[in-house]
Design a protein around this motif. Structure first.
Motif, mmCIF file in Angstrom:
data_model
loop_
_atom_site.group_PDB
_atom_site.id
_atom_site.type_symbol
_atom_site.label_atom_id
_atom_site.label_comp_id
_atom_site.label_asym_id
_atom_site.label_seq_id
_atom_site.Cartn_x
_atom_site.Cartn_y
_atom_site.Cartn_z
ATOM 1 N N TYR A 148 -10.499 0.506 -5.330
ATOM 2 C CA TYR A 148 -11.532 1.423 -4.812
ATOM 3 C C TYR A 148 -12.737 1.495 -5.751
ATOM 4 C CZ TYR A 148 -7.684 2.576 -1.795
ATOM 5 O OH TYR A 148 -6.660 2.473 -0.888
ATOM 6 N N LEU A 173 0.821 -1.215 0.000
ATOM 7 C CA LEU A 173 0.000 0.000 0.000
ATOM 8 C C LEU A 173 0.853 1.261 0.000
ATOM 9 C CD1 LEU A 173 -1.887 -1.408 3.006
ATOM 10 C CD2 LEU A 173 -3.106 -0.886 0.886
ATOM 11 N N ARG A 174 0.221 2.355 -0.397
ATOM 12 C CA ARG A 174 0.878 3.648 -0.191
ATOM 13 C C ARG A 174 0.741 4.061 1.266
ATOM 14 N NH1 ARG A 174 -1.787 9.262 -1.864
ATOM 15 N NH2 ARG A 174 -2.955 8.666 0.006
ATOM 16 N N GLN A 230 -8.646 10.744 -2.879
ATOM 17 C CA GLN A 230 -7.726 11.762 -3.418
ATOM 18 C C GLN A 230 -7.539 11.649 -4.929
ATOM 19 O OE1 GLN A 230 -4.365 10.678 -1.098
ATOM 20 N NE2 GLN A 230 -5.242 11.529 0.775
ATOM 21 N N PHE A 236 3.850 6.160 -4.489
ATOM 22 C CA PHE A 236 2.584 5.465 -4.732
ATOM 23 C C PHE A 236 2.776 3.963 -4.561
ATOM 24 C CE2 PHE A 236 2.433 9.332 -7.383
ATOM 25 C CZ PHE A 236 1.352 9.955 -6.756
ATOM 26 N N HIS A 250 -4.371 4.336 -12.484
ATOM 27 C CA HIS A 250 -3.335 4.110 -11.459
ATOM 28 C C HIS A 250 -3.460 2.716 -10.850
ATOM 29 C CE1 HIS A 250 -1.994 8.057 -12.103
ATOM 30 N NE2 HIS A 250 -3.006 8.668 -11.524
ATOM 31 N N ILE A 299 -7.664 -6.258 -3.152
ATOM 32 C CA ILE A 299 -8.740 -6.269 -2.152
ATOM 33 C C ILE A 299 -9.377 -4.882 -2.198
ATOM 34 C CG2 ILE A 299 -9.301 -6.492 0.298
ATOM 35 C CD1 ILE A 299 -6.607 -7.999 0.635
ATOM 36 N N THR A 300 -10.691 -4.827 -2.264
ATOM 37 C CA THR A 300 -11.315 -3.504 -2.377
ATOM 38 C C THR A 300 -11.498 -2.849 -1.012
ATOM 39 O OG1 THR A 300 -13.653 -4.107 -2.114
ATOM 40 C CG2 THR A 300 -12.696 -4.332 -4.337
ATOM 41 N N GLN A 301 -11.584 -1.527 -1.060
ATOM 42 C CA GLN A 301 -12.121 -0.783 0.077
ATOM 43 C C GLN A 301 -13.542 -1.293 0.289
ATOM 44 O OE1 GLN A 301 -12.018 0.536 2.881
ATOM 45 N NE2 GLN A 301 -10.677 2.222 2.243
HETATM 46 P P1 FAD Z 1 -2.191 4.228 -4.325
HETATM 47 O O1 FAD Z 1 -2.583 3.056 -5.134
HETATM 48 O O2 FAD Z 1 -0.780 4.691 -4.419
HETATM 49 O O3 FAD Z 1 -3.199 5.379 -4.648
HETATM 50 C C1 FAD Z 1 -3.303 6.524 -3.797
HETATM 51 C C2 FAD Z 1 -3.866 7.706 -4.585
HETATM 52 O O4 FAD Z 1 -2.898 8.191 -5.481
HETATM 53 C C3 FAD Z 1 -5.102 7.378 -5.430
HETATM 54 O O5 FAD Z 1 -5.938 8.512 -5.410
HETATM 55 C C4 FAD Z 1 -4.526 7.152 -6.826
HETATM 56 O O6 FAD Z 1 -5.471 7.432 -7.842
HETATM 57 C C5 FAD Z 1 -3.380 8.165 -6.829
HETATM 58 N N1 FAD Z 1 -2.251 7.760 -7.655
HETATM 59 C C6 FAD Z 1 -1.681 6.528 -7.749
HETATM 60 N N2 FAD Z 1 -0.634 6.561 -8.598
HETATM 61 C C7 FAD Z 1 -0.525 7.838 -9.054
HETATM 62 C C8 FAD Z 1 0.359 8.494 -9.946
HETATM 63 N N3 FAD Z 1 1.354 7.859 -10.576
HETATM 64 N N4 FAD Z 1 0.181 9.833 -10.179
HETATM 65 C C9 FAD Z 1 -0.835 10.510 -9.562
HETATM 66 N N5 FAD Z 1 -1.705 9.934 -8.709
HETATM 67 C C10 FAD Z 1 -1.551 8.616 -8.446
HETATM 68 N N6 FAD Z 1 -3.656 2.105 5.294
HETATM 69 C C11 FAD Z 1 -2.688 1.973 6.240
HETATM 70 O O7 FAD Z 1 -2.077 2.975 6.651
HETATM 71 N N7 FAD Z 1 -2.376 0.738 6.773
HETATM 72 C C12 FAD Z 1 -2.981 -0.386 6.352
HETATM 73 O O8 FAD Z 1 -2.671 -1.486 6.845
HETATM 74 C C13 FAD Z 1 -3.993 -0.293 5.332
HETATM 75 N N8 FAD Z 1 -4.605 -1.396 4.845
HETATM 76 C C14 FAD Z 1 -5.499 -1.273 3.807
HETATM 77 C C15 FAD Z 1 -6.057 -2.433 3.240
HETATM 78 C C16 FAD Z 1 -6.957 -2.344 2.179
HETATM 79 C C17 FAD Z 1 -7.508 -3.600 1.590
HETATM 80 C C18 FAD Z 1 -7.348 -1.066 1.686
HETATM 81 C C19 FAD Z 1 -8.344 -0.948 0.568
HETATM 82 C C20 FAD Z 1 -6.800 0.091 2.231
HETATM 83 C C21 FAD Z 1 -5.865 0.012 3.268
HETATM 84 N N9 FAD Z 1 -5.265 1.135 3.838
HETATM 85 C C22 FAD Z 1 -4.295 1.013 4.821
HETATM 86 C C23 FAD Z 1 -5.635 2.468 3.374
HETATM 87 C C24 FAD Z 1 -4.698 2.981 2.242
HETATM 88 O O9 FAD Z 1 -3.379 3.078 2.723
HETATM 89 C C25 FAD Z 1 -5.222 4.334 1.815
HETATM 90 O O10 FAD Z 1 -6.442 4.207 1.144
HETATM 91 C C26 FAD Z 1 -4.248 5.197 1.014
HETATM 92 O O11 FAD Z 1 -4.793 6.519 0.922
HETATM 93 C C27 FAD Z 1 -4.008 4.724 -0.410
HETATM 94 O O12 FAD Z 1 -3.249 3.595 -0.465
HETATM 95 P P2 FAD Z 1 -3.109 2.809 -1.875
HETATM 96 O O13 FAD Z 1 -2.160 1.728 -1.663
HETATM 97 O O14 FAD Z 1 -4.441 2.506 -2.422
HETATM 98 O O15 FAD Z 1 -2.430 3.989 -2.742
#
Ligand code: FAD
Length: 285
Positions: A142, A103-104, A148, A119, A158, A171-173
């Motif tokens: 998502y 994750l991010r 965001q 990311f 992305h 895994i979805t939100q």
């Molecule tokens: P990304 O996939 O990196 O996306 C984040 C945002 O950036 C999105 O809006 C995307 O559209 C945008 N983006 C992606 N790539 C780019 C790019 N190249 N240029 C511009 N924009 C871009 N959080 C925690 O802190 N700990 C956890 O253990 C945790 N577990 C989770 C488990 C699941 C199943 C889910 C669904 C979420 C979890 N989260 C957790 C929350 C998650 O960390 C947040 O939703 C976070 O804001 C985004 O993480 P991501 O990995 O989806 O990010």
């Protein structure tokens, strides 16, 4: 009853690291009850910037040792240096962990410093570069669009970057509108994304927590559900019975689609997860 689908719908359950002896004991009993449902895996959340790194690893190892179920740490890259991430991956590899949720993450409000990987797609690429196929990688998806994201299409693009970087499944939100999931899966398929997209399920058990989480993560609670939940007030028993009904009905719609699996955000509690899985014919497959 869903005789045919139940053979194909995998189950997994998410925990957070417990922080007190009572919470540790509670998680141990939750794990043993959920193990009876024969889950494909458990997962354990991770704090942004590595704030729960040791707790996450300790929890993964104790859950795995206790249950013998494959258990995946979540790993977020925001706020961490490449050296930190490398050290964490090395400790997971040495501990025999083979599955990760990459994750991010989110930085706590008021903090700065994004870290070297911006990311989740960059984290997935980094893990593949350094560890090849050592880990099965799950990523987040998502159906109702990440809060965001610039827009639905940008978010999908992305998401595809994470898949192209080497994610094995997603895994979805959590969501309460099954059409959001169906449309998302259709868009993924049109975009050439063919990894399994497991539906994240948050059993409804508590109005205040659900409202707070949903505001934070952008999951929509339908108005009719919110109003019903508000009406229950302190009547926890009725609220929980309603929650089990609503969650069961959601999962039934998804199973008819069908869905490859359900990932329950268990909140370290087993009761609602077990009730829903029993209603679905998924308990003790
Ligand atoms: P990304 O996939 O990196 O996306 C984040 C945002 O950036 C999105 O809006 C995307 O559209 C945008 N983006 C992606 N790539 C780019 C790019 N190249 N240029 C511009 N924009 C871009 N959080 C925690 O802190 N700990 C956890 O253990 C945790 N577990 C989770 C488990 C699941 C199943 C889910 C669904 C979420 C979890 N989260 C957790 C929350 C998650 O960390 C947040 O939703 C976070 O804001 C985004 O993480 P991501 O990995 O989806 O990010």
């Amino acid at each position: 009853m869903h005789e045919t689908e139940s053979a194909q719908t995998s189950l997994s359950f998410e925990f957070f690291p417990p922080r007190s002896p009572e919470a540790v004991a509670k998680l141990a009993s939750t794990c043993s009850e959920l193990t009876a449902l024969k889950p494909e895996f458990f997962s354990v959340t991770y704090g942004a910037g590595g704030s729960t790194r040791d707790l996450t690893l300790d929890t993964v190892l104790s859950v795995k040792t206790q249950t013998r179920v494959d258990t995946a740490p979540h790993l977020s890259c925001v706020g961490s240096s490449l050296d930190d991430i490398r050290a964490t991956l090395e400790s997971y590899s040495v501990a025999g962990i083979t599955r990760l949720v990459a994750l991010r993450g989110d930085m706590p409000s008021g903090t700065t410093g994004l870290g070297e990987l911006r990311f989740a797609s960059e984290l997935v690429a980094f893990i593949r570069r350094e560890y090849g196929a050592r880990f099965h990688l799950e990523v987040a998806a998502y159906p109702e669009v990440h809060p965001q994201a610039a827009g639905a299409q940008a978010d999908l693009d992305h998401f595809k970057e994470k898949v192209d970087a080497g994610a094995d499944s997603a895994i979805t939100q959590y969501f309460y509108n099954p059409d959001a999931y169906f449309r998302f899966v259709d868009s993924c398929s049109a975009a050439g994304i063919d990894i399994p997209i497991i539906a994240g399920i948050m059993p409804v058990t508590n109005y205040t927590n659900l409202k707070r989480f949903s505001d934070m993560c952008g999951a929509e609670i339908p108005r009719w559900m919110l109003k019903r939940l508000q009406d229950f007030g302190d009547d926890r028993e009725s609220l929980q019975a309603f929650g089990i009904d609503v969650t069961t009905a959601l999962c039934e719609r998804l199973m008819d689609a069908p869905v490859p699996g359900f990932h329950f955000y268990s909140m370290n509690q087993s009761q609602a997860c077990i009730a829903v899985c029993s209603n679905l014919g998924l308990a003790g497959k």
